[in-house]
Design an enzyme around this catalytic site. Structure first.
Site, mmCIF file in Angstrom:
data_model
loop_
_atom_site.group_PDB
_atom_site.id
_atom_site.type_symbol
_atom_site.label_atom_id
_atom_site.label_comp_id
_atom_site.label_asym_id
_atom_site.label_seq_id
_atom_site.Cartn_x
_atom_site.Cartn_y
_atom_site.Cartn_z
ATOM 1 N N CYS A 2 35.250 -41.276 -59.462
ATOM 2 C CA CYS A 2 36.679 -40.982 -60.317
ATOM 3 C C CYS A 2 37.616 -41.151 -58.717
ATOM 4 O O CYS A 2 37.398 -40.416 -57.876
ATOM 5 C CB CYS A 2 37.071 -39.319 -60.603
ATOM 6 S SG CYS A 2 36.003 -39.415 -62.507
ATOM 7 N N ARG A 27 34.303 -46.337 -55.174
ATOM 8 C CA ARG A 27 34.051 -45.057 -55.435
ATOM 9 C C ARG A 27 33.222 -45.391 -56.953
ATOM 10 O O ARG A 27 33.170 -44.357 -57.834
ATOM 11 C CB ARG A 27 34.568 -43.910 -55.566
ATOM 12 C CG ARG A 27 35.670 -43.522 -54.662
ATOM 13 C CD ARG A 27 36.939 -42.295 -54.879
ATOM 14 N NE ARG A 27 36.913 -41.421 -55.418
ATOM 15 C CZ ARG A 27 36.602 -40.216 -54.422
ATOM 16 N NH1 ARG A 27 36.166 -40.412 -53.307
ATOM 17 N NH2 ARG A 27 36.201 -39.155 -54.263
ATOM 18 N N TRP A 75 35.271 -42.778 -63.655
ATOM 19 C CA TRP A 75 33.863 -42.796 -63.870
ATOM 20 C C TRP A 75 33.058 -42.180 -64.660
ATOM 21 O O TRP A 75 33.801 -40.924 -64.387
ATOM 22 C CB TRP A 75 33.534 -42.416 -63.051
ATOM 23 C CG TRP A 75 32.122 -42.154 -62.509
ATOM 24 C CD1 TRP A 75 30.761 -41.378 -62.769
ATOM 25 C CD2 TRP A 75 30.435 -43.464 -62.264
ATOM 26 N NE1 TRP A 75 29.707 -42.256 -62.783
ATOM 27 C CE2 TRP A 75 29.740 -42.269 -62.160
ATOM 28 C CE3 TRP A 75 30.897 -44.821 -61.948
ATOM 29 C CZ2 TRP A 75 28.590 -43.056 -62.259
ATOM 30 C CZ3 TRP A 75 29.578 -45.679 -61.894
ATOM 31 C CH2 TRP A 75 28.388 -44.795 -62.299
ATOM 32 N N GLY A 102 36.590 -33.825 -61.496
ATOM 33 C CA GLY A 102 35.438 -33.060 -60.785
ATOM 34 C C GLY A 102 34.752 -33.497 -62.237
ATOM 35 O O GLY A 102 34.986 -33.626 -63.310
ATOM 36 N N HIS A 504 -11.938 -46.290 -49.383
ATOM 37 C CA HIS A 504 -12.510 -46.943 -50.428
ATOM 38 C C HIS A 504 -11.557 -48.504 -49.954
ATOM 39 O O HIS A 504 -11.103 -48.994 -51.082
ATOM 40 C CB HIS A 504 -11.751 -46.214 -51.835
ATOM 41 C CG HIS A 504 -12.610 -45.176 -52.273
ATOM 42 N ND1 HIS A 504 -13.543 -45.138 -52.254
ATOM 43 C CD2 HIS A 504 -12.420 -43.565 -52.172
ATOM 44 C CE1 HIS A 504 -14.117 -43.805 -53.243
ATOM 45 N NE2 HIS A 504 -13.547 -42.886 -52.972
#
Ligand code: M6R
Length: 608
Positions: A2, A27, A75, A102, A504
């Site tokens: 955001c 962002r 976002w 947030g 191995h």
């Protein structure tokens, strides 16, 4: 994740805000919006999609001629990307308009409280409660209203707030989310990051945690959480725009490595409520869990490596068989999946074609599916029966770092929650593990404080042609991840082996000068790993060991040791991947590679 901007001054605010939002595009966002004070109140425009859509809706801002406003690129976290969920959000009655960055952890009880006072909600976001809560506390004084609301909010925020009654000002506040103020001549700005307004001013003020700022065209006042005015210090920015967009880091990958403590915290803390994990999975009840005969985890690349770690934890704590399959192989395996199978699908992007195909196949076979996804509203998030989001925020570098670590955090939480429901985890162990998880971000921060030794080791190794990673059990999964990280960004050939497999076949590759990175983070396997180190050293290899501080004997057998701060075994995988990410990063930086966009690779692999 955001982006917030705000402007007050003599120019047309919408033009400045649209331009500033473009500088925050890095962002990551899926929708955007703008709110401007006009003569008849605050006007809001929002649009899903690129900023261009918002530009078209506002006629490049011309439809909103006012001089004071706020803007946002979202976002998606709570609620799908849509016009309705985009910011700004207005309070019921539109006296208050906010943009928020947030996560409001306690938004559900706040929403309930506000609904009881007659407030209505129009979006699926956590942010809308902030607008209504500020409105609830508003009795004419904007600062008091914001302060009172913030006292009730749990979580992280950067806020820009407009009040219809106060057309000359923006109120701003922050906690665990960035916000800077830009000072101009007769105009001022707020933004999540400096490049938003760097073209207009290089004079900035960093808002302290919990302080509240009142930004006017000709003045700035800052108040502490008790409402006392506090002085502020002005700084001058010397960086250019491209450096600032990476927050001063040279590459997004490094920035994202350093974001891990925050990302882990954001992923864990909203899900632990009063000492109890709350995943919010509506359809995963006790009856379904008890009916599970097996768990499948499917994913690609690093997400698959997370699944390998998850398998070990799940089998240990749940006592249910767990299989991990590469998503690109899943469909061709004729997987023995049915209605009593839980299929976990892990993906940062939520769009990886192979992983999406595996999810669809699992659903076709009748399995119950849960996506562990970072990108909200992505295909996997939408199609899985349930989704658990990783709150890493946008990850831009192709090499995943913070998303990897948040996927692990979700798996820990989920495993503990299921173990608890099945009655397979004692109260004391549960409480102990929760405490260890709570301390994890701080341990990551401690680890990131001094990376000079890793940089030094990278300088010894960057010219190597081959680098081997060895480890056992959880450290084998870590070896795969360390090796993938190194080869994808440095182009150095690298192999990862379960240390017990050396004898191995692999041992024939070891010769004088070979570099072996030996992962020794599990105490119970230490003796075995020491003997593996001796075996490769006897063939002339140089060994860098990764182990917890004060691990016995390791300094004597390895040539170099990368130490981890003391930690509980439980969180070792989250902590120990960080030095490997840094090692890969510094090796690639010394080789001058294009770290954020390595050749031939894409961030989202949307083809099968
Ligand atoms: O978006 P996803 O988690 O589904 O992506 C899976 C892989 O493509 C991804 O983890 C890839 O391996 C990374 N570049 C590794 O750093």
């Amino acid at each position: 994740m955001c982006g917030i901007v705000g402007y007050t001054g003599a120019r047309q605010a919408s033009e400045v805000i649209l331009d500033a939002l473009e500088h925050l595009e890095y962002r990551g966002y899926d929708s955007s919006g703008i709110a401007i004070h006009e003569a008849d109140g605050i006007h809001v425009e929002k649009a899903r999609g690129r900023l261009q859509v918002l530009r078209e809706r506002t006629d490049n801002g011309a439809k909103l001629p006012g001089n004071v406003g706020i803007g946002h690129t979202r976002w998606a976290t709570h609620g799908e990307p849509s016009d309705r969920n985009a910011h700004p959000h207005a309070s019921a009655g539109s006296r208050v308009v906010i943009v928020h960055n947030g996560i409001i952890e306690n938004y559900l009880p706040l929403q309930e409280f506000l609904a009881a006072q007659g407030y209505t909600f129009h979006s699926q976001t956590d942010s809308e409660v902030v607008a209504n809560l500020i409105d609830y506390h508003y009795h004419g004084d904007p600062v008091e209203a914001v302060r009172a609301a913030l006292v009730q909010i749990k979580g992280s925020y950067a806020l820009g707030v407009l009040f219809t009654d106060h057309p000359d000002l923006i109120v701003a506040a922050r906690k665990n989310s960035p916000l800077v103020i830009g000072l101009g001549e007769g105009e001022n700005y707020i933004a999540s990051d400096i490049p938003a307004f760097l073209k207009y001013t290089r004079r900035i003020v960093r808002l302290r945690e919990l302080d509240v700022a009142v930004v006017r065209a000709n003045g700035l006042e800052i108040y502490d959480p008790f409402g006392n005015p506090v002085p502020y210090t002005e700084e001058h920015v010397e960086w250019d725009v491209s450096a600032a967009e990476k927050g001063g880091y040279e590459h997004f990958m490094l920035k994202e490595i350093y974001e891990q403590p925050r990302a882990i915290r954001d992923t864990i803390s909203p899900r632990v409520v009063e000492g109890k994990i709350e995943l919010g999975l509506q359809s995963l009840d006790e009856a379904r869990i008890r009916s599970l005969k097996q768990i499948y985890i499917t994913a690609c690349g690093s997400s698959y490596h997370v699944g390998m770690v998850g398998r070990v934890f799940m089998e240990r704590l749940l006592h249910i068989p767990v299989r991990v399959e590469l998503a690109s192989e899943f469909r061709y395996e004729n997987p023995l999946v049915d209605a009593d199978t839980l299929v976990l699908v892990i993906s940062q992007s939520g769009e990886t074609a192979d992983t999406l195909a595996a999810l669809r196949e699992a659903k076709r076979l009748g399995a119950y599916t849960i996506g562990i996804v970072n990108v909200v509203g992505s295909a996997i998030a939408t199609e899985a029966d349930e989704v658990l989001y990783t709150w890493a925020g946008p990850e831009i570098a192709v090499a995943t770092t913070k998303a990897y670590n948040t996927q692990l955090s979700v798996l820990y939480l989920m495993t503990m929650s299921l173990a608890r429901m099945l009655g397979r985890m004692e109260d004391t162990t549960y409480a102990e593990y929760l405490q260890q998880l709570a301390q994890l971000p701080d341990l990551c921060e401690k680890l990131l404080q001094d990376t000079s030794h890793i940089q030094y080791l990278a300088s010894l190794c960057f010219a190597k042609d081959d680098i081997f990673f060895i480890g056992r059990n959880l450290d084998y999964a870590l070896a795969l991840e360390g090796s993938l990280k190194l080869k994808e960004i440095s182009y150095i050939h690298s192999e990862s082996y379960a240390a017990g497999e050396l004898k191995h076949g692999t041992i024939s590759l070891i010769q004088p000068g070979s570099l072996v990175i030996a992962l020794c983070t599990q105490k119970r396997l230490l003796e075995r790993m020491i003997s593996d180190i001796r075996t490769v050293k006897a063939r002339g290899a140089m060994v860098i060991a990764l182990a917890e501080e004060n691990t016995p004997f390791i300094q004597d057998v390895a040539d170099h040791v990368i130490t981890l701060p003391a930690h509980a075994d439980f969180v070792a995988p989250s902590l120990s991947v960080i030095p490997l990410q840094l090692f890969a990063y510094y090796v690639a930086a010394l080789k001058g590679c294009d770290i954020d966009k390595p050749r031939n690779l894409a961030k989202s692999v949307t083809v099968e």
